[in-house]
Write a protein that holds these residues in place. Structure first.
Motif, short mmCIF file in Angstrom:
data_model
loop_
_atom_site.label_atom_id
_atom_site.label_comp_id
_atom_site.label_asym_id
_atom_site.label_seq_id
_atom_site.Cartn_x
_atom_site.Cartn_y
_atom_site.Cartn_z
N LEU A 38 0.80 -1.23 0.00
CA LEU A 38 0.00 0.00 0.00
C LEU A 38 0.83 1.27 0.00
O LEU A 38 0.30 2.35 -0.23
CB LEU A 38 -0.93 0.01 1.22
N GLY A 39 2.11 1.15 0.32
CA GLY A 39 2.96 2.33 0.41
C GLY A 39 2.71 3.15 1.66
O GLY A 39 2.81 4.38 1.64
N PRO B 193 -9.18 5.20 6.54
CA PRO B 193 -8.29 5.60 5.45
C PRO B 193 -8.92 6.69 4.58
O PRO B 193 -10.15 6.80 4.50
CB PRO B 193 -8.10 4.31 4.66
N SER B 194 -8.07 7.44 3.93
CA SER B 194 -8.55 8.41 2.95
C SER B 194 -9.20 7.63 1.81
O SER B 194 -8.97 6.42 1.65
CB SER B 194 -7.38 9.23 2.41
N LEU B 195 -9.98 8.31 1.01
CA LEU B 195 -10.64 7.64 -0.12
C LEU B 195 -9.61 7.04 -1.08
O LEU B 195 -9.76 5.88 -1.49
CB LEU B 195 -11.59 8.61 -0.82
N PRO B 196 -8.55 7.78 -1.46
CA PRO B 196 -7.55 7.16 -2.34
C PRO B 196 -6.91 5.90 -1.73
O PRO B 196 -6.70 4.91 -2.43
CB PRO B 196 -6.51 8.26 -2.55
N ARG C 271 -7.05 1.96 -2.98
CA ARG C 271 -5.82 1.17 -3.13
C ARG C 271 -5.93 -0.15 -2.36
O ARG C 271 -5.54 -1.20 -2.86
CB ARG C 271 -4.61 1.98 -2.65
N ILE C 272 -6.48 -0.10 -1.15
CA ILE C 272 -6.66 -1.32 -0.36
C ILE C 272 -7.58 -2.28 -1.11
O ILE C 272 -7.28 -3.48 -1.23
CB ILE C 272 -7.24 -0.98 1.03
N ARG D 82 -14.24 -4.68 -4.00
CA ARG D 82 -14.78 -3.32 -3.91
C ARG D 82 -14.57 -2.77 -2.51
O ARG D 82 -14.47 -3.53 -1.55
CB ARG D 82 -16.28 -3.33 -4.21
N ILE D 83 -14.52 -1.46 -2.39
CA ILE D 83 -14.40 -0.82 -1.08
C ILE D 83 -15.50 -1.31 -0.15
O ILE D 83 -15.26 -1.61 1.01
CB ILE D 83 -14.44 0.72 -1.21
#
Length: 69
Positions: free
Chosen positions: A23-24, A40-43, A47-48, A55-56
């Motif tokens: 994930l960095g 987490p932020s949306l971006p 990424r996750i 899907r999120i």
């Protein structure tokens, strides 16, 4: 928010450090997300989901205790 990140990570036999690298982010960030202490932020959420190939909405659900009426 509630999430199933730890379960998904465990199914793949990934360490928190490995997921963090993918994930960095730091291992501490992964720990905080898994424990629900950090949303987490949306971006990062996208990424996750990408890393877990889903899907999120498959990973994150609203915490019913924090929803407003």
């Amino acid at each position: 928010m509630e999430n199933i990140i730890a379960e998904q990570r465990g199914e793949r036999s990934w360490s928190q450090a490995h997921l963090a690298k993918l994930l960095g982010v730091s291992r501490q960030t992964v720990i905080s997300i898994e424990r629900g202490r950090f949303d987490p932020s949306l971006p990062l959420a996208f990424r996750i989901a990408e890393v877990f190939e889903c899907r999120i909405e498959d990973l994150f659900t609203p915490d019913p205790r924090s929803e407003q009426s």
